[in-house]
Scaffold this motif. Structure first.
Motif, PDB file in Angstrom:
ATOM      1  N   ASP A 190       0.813  -1.217   0.000  1.00 41.84           N
ATOM      2  CA  ASP A 190       0.000   0.000   0.000  1.00 41.84           C
ATOM      3  C   ASP A 190       0.845   1.264   0.000  1.00 41.84           C
ATOM      4  OD1 ASP A 190       1.055  -0.411   2.480  1.00 41.84           O
ATOM      5  OD2 ASP A 190      -0.758   0.142   3.603  1.00 41.84           O
ATOM      6  N   SER A 191       2.085   1.173  -0.509  1.00 46.21           N
ATOM      7  CA  SER A 191       3.016   2.298  -0.454  1.00 46.21           C
ATOM      8  C   SER A 191       2.667   3.370  -1.474  1.00 46.21           C
ATOM      9  CB  SER A 191       4.439   1.801  -0.704  1.00 46.21           C
ATOM     10  OG  SER A 191       4.555   1.309  -2.023  1.00 46.21           O
ATOM     11  N   PRO A 192       3.051   4.635  -1.227  1.00 46.83           N
ATOM     12  CA  PRO A 192       2.851   5.715  -2.213  1.00 46.83           C
ATOM     13  C   PRO A 192       3.578   5.450  -3.522  1.00 46.83           C
ATOM     14  CG  PRO A 192       3.425   6.620  -0.054  1.00 46.83           C
ATOM     15  CD  PRO A 192       3.638   5.146   0.025  1.00 46.83           C
ATOM     16  N   GLU A 193       4.710   4.722  -3.459  1.00 49.29           N
ATOM     17  CA  GLU A 193       5.460   4.431  -4.676  1.00 49.29           C
ATOM     18  C   GLU A 193       4.628   3.610  -5.657  1.00 49.29           C
ATOM     19  OE1 GLU A 193       6.533   4.022  -1.548  1.00 49.29           O
ATOM     20  OE2 GLU A 193       8.744   4.004  -1.412  1.00 49.29           O
ATOM     21  N   ARG A 194       3.952   2.579  -5.140  1.00 47.30           N
ATOM     22  CA  ARG A 194       3.104   1.754  -6.008  1.00 47.30           C
ATOM     23  C   ARG A 194       1.950   2.577  -6.579  1.00 47.30           C
ATOM     24  NH1 ARG A 194       3.595  -3.783  -6.086  1.00 47.30           N
ATOM     25  NH2 ARG A 194       5.102  -4.672  -4.620  1.00 47.30           N
ATOM     26  N   LEU A 195       1.364   3.427  -5.745  1.00 45.76           N
ATOM     27  CA  LEU A 195       0.254   4.249  -6.205  1.00 45.76           C
ATOM     28  C   LEU A 195       0.709   5.184  -7.314  1.00 45.76           C
ATOM     29  CD1 LEU A 195      -2.698   5.154  -5.827  1.00 45.76           C
ATOM     30  CD2 LEU A 195      -1.878   6.791  -4.112  1.00 45.76           C
ATOM     31  N   PHE A 196       1.900   5.786  -7.151  1.00 48.26           N
ATOM     32  CA  PHE A 196       2.427   6.725  -8.149  1.00 48.26           C
ATOM     33  C   PHE A 196       2.726   6.014  -9.465  1.00 48.26           C
ATOM     34  CE2 PHE A 196       5.994   9.072 -10.117  1.00 48.26           C
ATOM     35  CZ  PHE A 196       5.424  10.326 -10.205  1.00 48.26           C
ATOM     36  N   ILE A 197       3.301   4.816  -9.372  1.00 46.65           N
ATOM     37  CA  ILE A 197       3.668   4.065 -10.573  1.00 46.65           C
ATOM     38  C   ILE A 197       2.438   3.454 -11.228  1.00 46.65           C
ATOM     39  CG2 ILE A 197       4.950   2.033 -11.386  1.00 46.65           C
ATOM     40  CD1 ILE A 197       7.040   2.644  -9.246  1.00 46.65           C
ATOM     41  N   GLY A 198       1.423   3.173 -10.402  1.00 48.17           N
ATOM     42  CA  GLY A 198       0.240   2.502 -10.923  1.00 48.17           C
ATOM     43  C   GLY A 198       0.367   0.998 -10.861  1.00 48.17           C
ATOM     44  N   ALA A 199       1.192   0.505  -9.916  1.00 43.09           N
ATOM     45  CA  ALA A 199       1.398  -0.934  -9.755  1.00 43.09           C
ATOM     46  C   ALA A 199       0.473  -1.460  -8.661  1.00 43.09           C
ATOM     47  CB  ALA A 199       2.854  -1.232  -9.392  1.00 43.09           C
ATOM     48  N   GLY A 200      -0.169  -2.591  -8.906  1.00 47.32           N
ATOM     49  CA  GLY A 200      -1.061  -3.201  -7.930  1.00 47.32           C
ATOM     50  C   GLY A 200      -0.304  -3.745  -6.739  1.00 47.32           C
ATOM     51  N   PRO A 201      -1.017  -4.032  -5.614  1.00 47.90           N
ATOM     52  CA  PRO A 201      -0.352  -4.512  -4.392  1.00 47.90           C
ATOM     53  C   PRO A 201       0.335  -5.862  -4.565  1.00 47.90           C
ATOM     54  CG  PRO A 201      -2.745  -4.611  -4.182  1.00 47.90           C
ATOM     55  CD  PRO A 201      -2.457  -3.852  -5.427  1.00 47.90           C
ATOM     56  N   ASP A 202      -0.133  -6.674  -5.504  1.00 43.66           N
ATOM     57  CA  ASP A 202       0.461  -7.998  -5.704  1.00 43.66           C
ATOM     58  C   ASP A 202       1.401  -8.048  -6.900  1.00 43.66           C
ATOM     59  OD1 ASP A 202      -1.092  -8.974  -3.580  1.00 43.66           O
ATOM     60  OD2 ASP A 202      -2.804  -9.310  -4.905  1.00 43.66           O
TER      61      ASP A 202
END
Length: 562
Positions: A463-475
Motif C-alpha cells: 500500500d506504499s505511495p510508490e506503487r500508487l504513483f507508478i500505478g502498480a497493484g499490491p500484488d
C-alpha cells in the motif's frame, strides 16, 4: 653473517602488468600523466579507462572503510600539515599498530614520515582520494572557522551600529577575508551551484545548493554578520552603504587553473541583508554531449532530427534550475561546424563554447534580448540561441527569424512541453506563425542520481505511495532502488543529476489544434495519443532502471498532469 636483503614490495603498476590488466606502454603513459598531476596512479589508470576502480581496489586489498566516526584522539598523533600533504587520515590504533587510510598506500616516504612522527608501526589502507579529501574538510573545517573567529575577536571590537569606515577597516584584516575565501573554496570543491548567506535573529546561516538541494554547512556568530556580508559586497563591487535596496554584483574568481564567474545578489530582510551567490564555471562545454542529458533513444532521435532542420524554432521549457541552458549548449555542440555561423544572446553567458559567438545581455547598456536578437539578424547567422524568451517583443523577433531561414533555439518558463505553444500565442504571436515556425518543444526537470557505490534494491510495501504513483497493484512484482548513504555521497544516497524529459515534435494534428487556439491540455492529450512520453512516464522508467529513486520523480513530477 650478513642478512639477505628483504624483497621489495611490488608496486601497483608491477602488479597490474603481472596480472595482465595493462602493458608497459599503458603504464608509462599513466606515469607521464602522474608526473604532471601528482595524482595517485590508480586514479589516473581509472580515468584513462585502462583499469576499473574495483580491479585496483581488489589488487590493493582495499577494505570497506567508514570515515563517519573517526576518533578525534587519533588526530593528535598526526600533524594537520602531514594529513593534508599526503592525503591521509589516522583510522585505528591497536597497541603500537596505527592503521592509516591513504590516497596512495604505496607512498613509502609518507609511511616513513608517519612512523617517525608517531613512533608506531604503520598499516596503510588505500581509499579514493576524493573521499579522503571530503573527510579532511569535514574534520578540519570547523576548527579552522573557530580559529578565524578567535582571531576576529582579537582584531576588532566593532558593533553593527558603528560607522561604515570602521567596517571597511575590518575587511582588510585576514580573518574575515580567510573566512569568505574558505566558504567559496569549499563550495567549489563540493560542486555547489549556489551559496546562501542568511542572517537570522541570533546567528548567520551558510547553506550550499548541491545537486539541486540546499544543505546547511555552518552557522556564524551574529557579531560578524555585517563584516561577512559587506566583505562579499566589496568583492562584488556593490555599494556597502546601501542596505535597504536589492543589489547585483559579480566576482571573478580563480582557484588553481579553474576560473569561476560568481553572480552575487543581495536582498534586505528583517535581520539584515541576505546574500546569494551563483557559481558559474568558466570552463568549456565542448565535451558535453546530448547523450549526457538524459534522453532515451527515441527522444534523442526526435531531438536530433529537429536540429538537422535549416530553419524553425526549438524550445526547451522548465523552471529555473532545470538544466535548460545545459541542454541547449549540448545541442550547439552537436551542430557546431566551421560551415555554420552560430550566435547566442544570453543572460548570463554561463560557459564558453569554442567556435560560437556568444553575447551577454546588458540592460544598462540597452542590450536586451530583443535588441541583441535584432543585431544578430544583421550578422548573417545560420543558428541563433536566445537565452530566454521573456516578452512579446523577443518572441515576435524570434518567430520571424525562425520563418526566414534561421534555426532558433530558446527557452521558456512553462510547466510542460505543450504549454510552450500556448505561451507563444499568449504573447500575441499569431497561431499560424506558431504552427509554421515551431519544430517542437522539450520539457525537462533534474532528478538526483542514486549513488552507484551504495545503491541497493528494495520491494515497496503493497500500500506504499510508490506503487500508487507508478500505478502498480499490491500484488504486482516491483523492485525499486535507493542509496543507503556512504562517504562518496556524503550519506545522502545521491550523487550527480540527470534530466527527465518529454519531447513534443510538431505534427499535422498539433498544427490543426494550434490554429484553432486549443488549450495546453488539449495539445497534451493529442500528443499523448500520438505516443509522447511524459515527464512522469520518463521519470518512472528511469527509477525502474535504478538510475534515480521514485521519491525523486515524485518530488519533481508529482502533478497528475505530468
Amino acid at each position: 653473517m650478513i642478512d639477505a636483503p628483504k624483497k621489495a614490495k611490488k608496486t601497483l603498476g608491477e602488479l597490474l602488468i603481472e596480472r595482465g590488466f595493462i602493458n608497459n606502454a599503458q603504464l608509462w603513459e599513466a606515469l607521464r600523466v602522474q608526473s604532471r598531476t601528482g595524482e595517485f596512479l590508480g586514479e589516473i589508470l581509472s580515468k584513462l579507462g585502462m583499469v576499473s576502480k574495483d580491479t585496483i581496489n581488489e589488487i590493493l586489498g582495499v577494505k570497506r572503510i567508514n570515515l563517519d566516526n573517526l576518533d578525534p584522539e587519533l588526530f593528535k598523533l598526526v600533524p594537520e600539515h602531514m594529513i593534508r600533504k599526503y592525503k591521509l587520515l589516522p583510522y585505528n590504533k591497536g597497541g603500537n599498530l596505527l592503521t592509516v587510510v591513504m590516497a596512495d598506500s604505496a607512498n613509502v616516504l609518507a609511511i616513513d614520515d608517519l612512523r617517525l612522527v608517531t613512533g608506531c608501526k604503520i598499516e596503510p589502507v588505500r581509499l579514493e582520494q576524493h573521499v579522503i579529501e571530503e573527510a579532511i574538510r569535514k574534520h578540519f573545517s570547523v576548527p579552522e572557522v573557530d580559529r578565524i573567529f578567535d582571531e576576529f575577536e582579537l582584531t576588532t571590537e566593532q558593533h553593527e551600529s558603528e560607522a561604515i569606515v570602521l567596517e571597511e577597516e575590518v575587511f582588510d584584516e585576514a580573518p574575515v577575508v580567510r573566512l569568505i575565501n574558505s566558504i567559496f573554496i569549499q563550495a567549489i570543491e563540493q560542486k555547489a551551484s549556489d551559496i546562501h548567506i542568511e542572517p537570522a535573529e541570533k546567528h548567520v546561516r551558510v547553506r550550499y545548493r548541491i545537486d539541486g538541494m540546499l544543505q546547511e554547512i555552518m552557522t556564524l556568530p551574529k557579531k560578524i554578520r555585517s563584516a561577512v556580508i559587506s566583505r562579499v559586497k566589496i568583492m562584488a563591487s556593490m555599494d556597502i552603504a546601501e542596505k535597504r535596496a536589492p543589489q547585483d554584483g559579480r566576482i571573478m574568481l580563480k582557484l588553481g587553473s579553474q576560473e569561476f564567474d560568481l553572480r552575487v545578489s543581495s536582498l534586505p530582510t528583517v535581520y539584515g541583508e541576505k546574500i546569494v551567490t551563483r557559481l558559474l564555471g568558466k570552463g568549456s562545454m565542448k565535451s558535453y554531449k546530448l547523450e549526457n542529458v538524459g534522453f532515451d533513444s527515441k527522444s534523442l532521435s526526435i531531438f536530433r532530427n529537429a536540429l538537422k532542420s535549416s530553419y524553425g524554432m526549438l524550445l526547451i521549457t522548465g523552471p529555473t534550475g532545470s538544466g535548460k541552458t545545459t541542454t541547449l549548449y549540448a545541442a550547439l555542440n552537436e551542430i557546431n561546424t566551421v560551415e555554420k555561423n552560430i550566435i547566442t544572446v544570453e543572460d548570463p553567458v554561463e560557459y564558453m563554447l569554442e567556435g560560437i559567438n556568444q553575447t551577454q545581455v546588458n540592460p544598462r547598456a540597452r542590450m536586451t534580448f530583443a535588441t541583441g536578437l535584432r543585431a544578430i539578424l544583421r550578422q548573417d547567422p545560420d543558428v541563433i540561441l536566445v537565452g530566454e524568451i521573456r516578452d512579446g517583443e523577443t518572441a515576435e523577433i524570434a518567430v520571424k527569424a525562425a520563418t526566414t531561414g534561421h534555426l532558433v533555439l530558446s527557452t521558456l518558463h512553462t510547466n510542460d512541453a505543450a504549454g510552450a505553444f500556448t505561451r507563444l500565442v499568449d504573447m500575441d504571436i499569431e497561431p499560424f506563425l506558431v504552427a509554421s515556425s515551431v519544430l517542437g518543444a522539450v520539457a525537462q526537470r533534474l532528478v538526483r542520481l542514486i549513488c552507484p557505490r551504495c545503491r541497493q534494491s528494495y520491494v515497496p510495501e503493497p500500500d506504499s505511495p510508490e506503487r500508487l504513483f507508478i500505478g502498480a497493484g499490491p500484488d504486482q512484482p516491483l523492485t525499486l532502488y535507493r542509496g543507503a548513504g556512504c562517504n562518496e555521497c556524503r550519506n545522502s544516497g545521491y550523487r550527480g543529476r540527470m534530466a527527465i524529459v518529454e519531447i513534443l515534435p510538431m505534427t499535422t494534428g498539433l498544427r490543426t489544434l494550434i490554429l484553432n487556439k486549443a488549450s495546453a491540455d488539449e495539445v497534451k492529450q493529442k500528443a499523448q495519443a500520438e505516443g509522447m512520453v511524459t515527464l512522469r512516464m520518463d521519470g518512472i522508467q528511469k527509477a525502474l532502471r535504478g538510475l534515480t529513486t521514485i521519491e525523486e520523480v515524485m518530488r519533481v513530477a508529482y502533478s497528475e498532469n505530468n
